[in-house]
Design an enzyme around this catalytic site. Structure first.
Site, PDB file in Angstrom:
ATOM      1  N   TYR A   1       6.838  -5.705   4.113  1.00  0.00           N
ATOM      2  CA  TYR A   1       5.682  -6.255   3.402  1.00  0.00           C
ATOM      3  C   TYR A   1       5.522  -5.647   2.018  1.00  0.00           C
ATOM      4  O   TYR A   1       5.508  -6.347   0.999  1.00  0.00           O
ATOM      5  CB  TYR A   1       4.428  -6.035   4.251  1.00  0.00           C
ATOM      6  CG  TYR A   1       3.121  -6.260   3.523  1.00  0.00           C
ATOM      7  CD1 TYR A   1       2.860  -7.472   2.882  1.00  0.00           C
ATOM      8  CD2 TYR A   1       2.136  -5.268   3.497  1.00  0.00           C
ATOM      9  CE1 TYR A   1       1.646  -7.681   2.228  1.00  0.00           C
ATOM     10  CE2 TYR A   1       0.933  -5.473   2.850  1.00  0.00           C
ATOM     11  CZ  TYR A   1       0.687  -6.676   2.212  1.00  0.00           C
ATOM     12  OH  TYR A   1      -0.497  -6.879   1.568  1.00  0.00           O
TER      13      TYR A   1
ATOM     14  N   LYS B   1       6.312  -7.418  -1.650  1.00  0.00           N
ATOM     15  CA  LYS B   1       5.179  -7.565  -2.573  1.00  0.00           C
ATOM     16  C   LYS B   1       5.497  -6.886  -3.910  1.00  0.00           C
ATOM     17  O   LYS B   1       5.119  -7.387  -4.975  1.00  0.00           O
ATOM     18  CB  LYS B   1       3.899  -6.990  -1.969  1.00  0.00           C
ATOM     19  CG  LYS B   1       3.310  -7.806  -0.834  1.00  0.00           C
ATOM     20  CD  LYS B   1       2.889  -9.203  -1.263  1.00  0.00           C
ATOM     21  CE  LYS B   1       1.571  -9.202  -2.020  1.00  0.00           C
ATOM     22  NZ  LYS B   1       1.104 -10.579  -2.327  1.00  0.00           N
TER      23      LYS B   1
END
Length: 491
Positions: A237, A241
């Protein structure tokens, strides 16, 4: 600042919000409609087969939410009429070119009208498949940027990221954008073409092996973790990002880009009412398991900080940034850390203690009507070795015994055994994934954010757009707002 209030600023504006069925976007839509029903249009990008299906999803998953009760009760205008006139649910997916909006006439109309884009679409699963996270968090950010460049009136793109793109480093973590190819370990170089080739090559390997769907999913999840850790990030994640941020900064050209980096988002502090939440956050899985009597220990340092920030404060920071940058143009990417660690730090030991006090006073009642009593605060293990030893000593023997009983009873306990085995593996996996958050010794620099708070104070918007963590009394918030909200909305 030409528009002196958020009410004046939003009046007559057209906004596009992606990820519109997510927790944060719902709060954002509600706040906009509540403070300025005279917004011109809200385009909401929703994954659906067509616009009718997108409208149905919006109605079922957003408008029927308890979140909108305050507007229903207090607004003089009819909410259904307002939504019918102002809110346009659009079928789309940022993973695709043109954000998956197939109707070219609609795209052209949107490009002529949109003033601001707020990109909150993301996959936030720490253990997501690498290909999925790449498509949404990296390629998706690029697709949103390309669409933004085609919008003639656009003043800015606000991109919601996460504070944890900075990693788990000690000391002060700065509000600075990433350079293209920059890595947290400062050793490797991050080439996104290479990363996409890694994914493609892994698929070829799996195809040659005739891998099952389950094997592909597991392999792609593990690949994401491996690539993230290779370059210094803790999970897929935060890694993807960070790559999304790099692309925005590298390809933005003259477009104004503002990046909002919240830390762990928790239930609402005040607006539209305290304690509303959707989706289990990092800390909430442990709180729920503890209250249910499932888990009385955890892996983490009780003296480390857990950086949390209420959801409505994140929304207020987004609107404040839009207001502050709406009439000025920043050549550089501006980053805002929406966090609490530098202004009002919260220790994990306090969360453990407040959870104990809450469930002592409000014990959980299970589906059979039995009261579950907590007898002590959760026990902590500050090393993986001690944590693993505790599980090996207290839980592995029970699992082995259950396995034996299951075999001699002709598999009468298959379901129970598989459930217990999955649960033990899940506890170990979650503990590994959450390690960067429960052994966190840094603090998020928020000089830019403090400057933004002062700008709101100068125009008397600091109450309407409050995102100052110093006003939070953590014991009161956790005992009387957050944990009750978690119990009410997540169970």
């Amino acid at each position: 600042m030409e528009s002196r209030t958020i009410h004046q600023f939003l009046q007559g504006k057209t906004l596009l919000i992606t990820g519109a069925t997510g927790f944060l976007a719902k709060l954002l839509v509600e706040k906009i409609l509540r403070v300025q029903p005279n917004v011109k249009k809200l385009y909401l990008l929703i994954r659906a087969s067509d616009n009718n299906s997108a409208r149905e999803r919006f109605t079922d998953e957003v408008m029927k939410s308890e979140l909108f009760n305050v507007i229903r009760e207090k607004m003089s205008v009819n909410l259904c009429s307002l939504v019918e006139e102002k809110v346009f649910a659009i079928s789309g997916d940022i993973s695709y070119e043109n954000m998956g909006i197939r109707n070219s006439e609609l795209r052209e109309e949107m490009c002529k009208e949109i003033d601001i884009i707020i990109n909150s679409a993301a996959t936030t699963n720490f253990y997501e498949r690498y290909d999925v996270a790449m498509n949404v968090n990296v390629v998706g950010a690029m697709n949103v940027l390309r669409f933004a460049k085609s919008c003639g009136k656009l003043t800015m793109l606000l991109h919601v990221s996460t504070g944890y793109v900075c990693g788990k480093g000690k000391g002060v973590l700065l509000e600075k954008p990433f350079l293209m190819g920059e890595t947290l370990n400062k050793i490797s170089y991050l080439d996104m073409d290479v990363e996409r080739d890694v994914i493609a090559n892994k698929f070829k390997e799996l195809e040659a092996l005739n891998a099952t769907s389950k094997e592909i999913t597991t392999t792609m999840k593990e690949l994401g973790i491996q690539r993230a850790r290779l370059h210094g990030w803790q999970n897929t994640y935060t890694f993807t990002k960070a790559m999304g941020e790099m692309l925005l900064g590298h390809l933005k050209e003259n477009l104004q880009v503002v990046i909002i980096r919240p830390t762990i988002i928790t239930s609402t502090y005040k607006e539209p009412f305290p304690g509303w939440i959707e989706g289990v956050r990092t800390v909430d899985s442990f709180i729920l398991a503890y209250g249910k009597g499932i888990l009385n220990f955890f892996y983490g340092d009780p003296d480390s900080q857990l950086d949390v920030i209420p959801g409505d404060m994140v929304v207020n920071s987004i609107l404040a940034a839009a207001l502050a940058h709406g009439n000025q143009h920043s050549q550089e990417v501006v980053v805002y850390h929406i966090s609490s660690s530098s202004r009002d730090p919260l220790k994990i030991s306090n969360i453990v203690l407040f959870s104990f006090h809450y469930f002592m006073q409000n014990p959980w009642v299970n589906k059979d009507g039995k009261t579950i009593k907590v007898r002590a605060p959760m026990r902590s293990f500050s090393s993986m070795a001690s944590f693993s030893k505790h599980i090996s000593t207290h839980y592995v023997p029970l699992l082995k015994m259950l396995k034996f009983v299951n075999l001699v009873s002709c598999h009468c306990f298959d379901k129970t055994y598989r459930y217990m085995e999955r649960k033990m593996h899940m506890v170990m996996r979650l503990s590994e994934l959450y390690e960067p958050y429960v052994f966190f010794y840094g603090s998020f620099n928020d000089v830019n954010t403090e400057r933004l708070r002062l700008a709101m104070k100068e125009i008397n918007m600091d109450d309407v757009l409050n995102f100052d963590p110093r006003c939070i009394k953590w014991e009161d918030y956790l005992m009387y707002t957050h944990i009750p909200g978690v119990v009410k909305y997540l169970f």
